[in-house]
Design a protein around this motif. Structure first.
Motif, PDB file in Angstrom:
ATOM      1  N   HIS A  85     -11.634   3.970  -3.895  1.00 19.26           N
ATOM      2  CA  HIS A  85     -10.989   2.968  -4.759  1.00 19.26           C
ATOM      3  C   HIS A  85     -10.542   1.720  -3.985  1.00 19.26           C
ATOM      4  N   ASP A  86      -9.577   1.935  -3.088  1.00 16.98           N
ATOM      5  CA  ASP A  86      -8.870   0.785  -2.504  1.00 16.98           C
ATOM      6  C   ASP A  86      -9.740  -0.108  -1.607  1.00 16.98           C
ATOM      7  N   PRO A  87     -10.736   0.427  -0.888  1.00 13.19           N
ATOM      8  CA  PRO A  87     -11.570  -0.461  -0.068  1.00 13.19           C
ATOM      9  C   PRO A  87     -12.336  -1.492  -0.891  1.00 13.19           C
ATOM     10  N   ASP A 145      -7.798   6.576   0.824  1.00 14.20           N
ATOM     11  CA  ASP A 145      -8.607   5.390   0.476  1.00 14.20           C
ATOM     12  C   ASP A 145      -7.874   4.105   0.841  1.00 14.20           C
ATOM     13  N   ASP A 146      -6.545   4.118   0.775  1.00 11.42           N
ATOM     14  CA  ASP A 146      -5.769   2.983   1.288  1.00 11.42           C
ATOM     15  C   ASP A 146      -6.070   2.802   2.776  1.00 11.42           C
ATOM     16  N   ALA A 147      -6.106   3.924   3.490  1.00 12.36           N
ATOM     17  CA  ALA A 147      -6.347   3.874   4.940  1.00 12.36           C
ATOM     18  C   ALA A 147      -7.678   3.194   5.232  1.00 12.36           C
ATOM     19  N   PHE A 197      -3.658   5.858 -12.029  1.00  4.98           N
ATOM     20  CA  PHE A 197      -2.448   6.247 -11.295  1.00  4.98           C
ATOM     21  C   PHE A 197      -1.543   5.060 -10.909  1.00  4.98           C
ATOM     22  N   ASN A 198      -2.084   4.045 -10.237  1.00  8.34           N
ATOM     23  CA  ASN A 198      -1.223   2.958  -9.718  1.00  8.34           C
ATOM     24  C   ASN A 198      -0.449   2.262 -10.833  1.00  8.34           C
ATOM     25  N   ILE A 199      -1.105   2.072 -11.972  1.00  8.56           N
ATOM     26  CA  ILE A 199      -0.443   1.369 -13.080  1.00  8.56           C
ATOM     27  C   ILE A 199       0.523   2.326 -13.780  1.00  8.56           C
ATOM     28  N   GLY A 239       4.254   5.966  -3.777  1.00 12.90           N
ATOM     29  CA  GLY A 239       3.141   6.119  -4.720  1.00 12.90           C
ATOM     30  C   GLY A 239       2.476   7.458  -4.516  1.00 12.90           C
ATOM     31  N   ASN A 240       1.348   7.460  -3.812  1.00  9.28           N
ATOM     32  CA  ASN A 240       0.630   8.726  -3.586  1.00  9.28           C
ATOM     33  C   ASN A 240       1.568   9.801  -3.046  1.00  9.28           C
ATOM     34  N   VAL A 241       2.432   9.385  -2.134  1.00  9.27           N
ATOM     35  CA  VAL A 241       3.473  10.250  -1.563  1.00  9.27           C
ATOM     36  C   VAL A 241       4.737   9.391  -1.454  1.00  9.27           C
ATOM     37  N   THR A 247       0.785  -1.222   0.000  1.00 10.69           N
ATOM     38  CA  THR A 247       0.000   0.000   0.000  1.00 10.69           C
ATOM     39  C   THR A 247       0.826   1.286   0.000  1.00 10.69           C
ATOM     40  N   ASP A 248       0.152   2.396  -0.382  1.00 13.92           N
ATOM     41  CA  ASP A 248       0.800   3.718  -0.414  1.00 13.92           C
ATOM     42  C   ASP A 248      -0.124   4.773   0.219  1.00 13.92           C
ATOM     43  N   PRO A 249      -0.513   4.591   1.497  1.00 11.10           N
ATOM     44  CA  PRO A 249      -1.591   5.449   2.045  1.00 11.10           C
ATOM     45  C   PRO A 249      -1.268   6.931   1.982  1.00 11.10           C
ATOM     46  N   PRO A 285      -2.461  -5.566  -3.436  1.00  6.97           N
ATOM     47  CA  PRO A 285      -1.798  -4.305  -3.747  1.00  6.97           C
ATOM     48  C   PRO A 285      -2.804  -3.159  -3.928  1.00  6.97           C
ATOM     49  N   LEU A 286      -2.512  -2.064  -3.240  1.00  2.00           N
ATOM     50  CA  LEU A 286      -3.385  -0.875  -3.307  1.00  2.00           C
ATOM     51  C   LEU A 286      -2.636   0.316  -3.893  1.00  2.00           C
ATOM     52  N   GLY A 287      -1.441   0.087  -4.373  1.00  2.00           N
ATOM     53  CA  GLY A 287      -0.620   1.179  -4.922  1.00  2.00           C
ATOM     54  C   GLY A 287       0.138   0.678  -6.141  1.00  2.00           C
ATOM     55  N   PRO A 288       1.173   1.407  -6.559  1.00  2.00           N
ATOM     56  CA  PRO A 288       2.011   0.921  -7.668  1.00  2.00           C
ATOM     57  C   PRO A 288       2.573  -0.467  -7.330  1.00  2.00           C
TER      58      PRO A 288
END
Ligand code: BDR
Ligand code: CA
Length: 313
Positions: free
Chosen positions: A243-245, A15-17, A169-171, A40-42, A10-12, A126-129
């Motif tokens: 998204h991620d949930p 939505d990851d959170a 974004f993630n891809i 990722g996000n940050v 993950t990359d909180p 996986p919730l991020g790149p």
């Protein structure tokens, strides 16, 4: 039935959170073996801090949180502070974590955990790149046989892209990593924008989080308040897409979702369409199916489940 063992990568990210909170609130269905963080996000120092903030918010400082790859395989890191804020978790005012990062690299944790469990018993989420997962597959190709499946948030087909006109974004952040994962032979379930854009936090749904009257309910309402201003402006939609949930909700109740088992390939060459998930939705090629591409959900059922589970924390 015993709970499914999972690793959340993950990359909180707000939505990851929420995805992590949903998993931690659902011990009958999900056992979180560890959380692996990726840039990722940050950047990585913030995603690995945010993941620990979320574990402490859930009252689970015992969860192992690992730092992983700090940049994509072959490109410069692209981040999304314009969506998630400077911290990646803007909105609520949450304390810095006191729990330490787990020792070791996230990629090694993924490899060791898959090797230590019987084949087909650990699911990767996986919730991020996809940098950590692809690096693990490159370093230890044998783990492809060990993973039960991958349920990931990424991509988009009918909805187009959210970071370029064709890429999600993630891809987009690490197309090379995504290509490795989609070619790995591991069964994959994809939550693309086509479904996540239907999981919208409307005002009544956000009010329901706040009405829980708990620290978690208030924090989730503040997180979605923060990032919905971006999506409402951009898409004119009724609220922020969670998204991620969708990934963790799928593990709890797959019946909420529907899609097609099709071929999905990743564009890694063209700068114009870099990171596009080329989904053969209409099955017009003879390329073999490698992923279940979800395109619809029971949104009311999803939010009922989410709110009821968050109430437990
Ligand atoms: C994805 O990108 C990130 O901004 C979100 O956390 C989600 O994983 C949506 O495109
Ligand atoms: Ca994410």
């Amino acid at each position: 039935m015993s709970p499914q063992k999972i690793i959340i990568d993950t990359d909180p990210g707000q939505d990851d959170a929420v995805a992590i909170l949903l998993a931690l609130a659902s011990p009958e269905e999900i056992e979180v073996l560890g959380i692996t963080c990726v840039a990722g996000n940050v950047p990585l120092d913030l995603t690995s801090k945010n993941a620990r903030i979320v574990c402490e918010l859930a009252g689970r400082p015992d969860i192992k949180v690992f730092a992983g790859c700090d940049r994509p395989l072959g490109r410069d890191l692209v981040t999304a502070e314009h969506v998630h804020g400077k911290s990646g978790l803007d909105g609520p005012d949450l304390p810095d974590p006191t729990m330490p990062l787990a020792e070791g690299h996230a990629v090694d944790f993924i490899i060791e955990t898959l090797r230590a469990h019987p084949a087909g018993t650990v699911t990767l989420c996986p919730l991020g790149p996809l940098t950590n997962i692809a690096t693990a597959l490159q370093k230890a190709p044998d783990i492809a046989e060990k993973a039960a499946k991958i349920v990931l948030m990424g991509g988009g087909y009918f909805e187009g892209g959210n970071i370029t006109s064709t890429a999600e974004f993630n891809i987009y952040v690490d197309p090379q990593a995504a290509d490795i994962v989609f070619k790995s032979g591991i069964p994959i379930v994809v939550m693309p924008l086509d479904v996540t854009h239907k999981a919208l936090v409307t005002k009544p749904r956000n009010d329901a989080f706040r009405a829980l009257g708990t620290q978690v309910g208030t924090a989730v309402a503040q997180m979605t308040d923060f990032f919905e201003r971006f999506d409402i402006e951009k898409y004119g939609s009724a609220g922020a897409p969670l998204h991620d949930p969708c990934v963790t909700a799928f593990l709890i109740n797959p019946e909420l979702f529907s899609g097609r088992h099709i071929n999905v390939e990743i564009e890694t060459q063209s700068e114009l369409t870099m990171g596009m998930t080329v989904a053969d939705w209409w099955r017009v090629t003879d390329r073999p199916a490698n992923a279940t591409f979800i395109n619809d959900l029971d949104a009311d059922g999803f939010f009922t489940l989410l709110t009821e589970r968050l109430a437990r924390l």
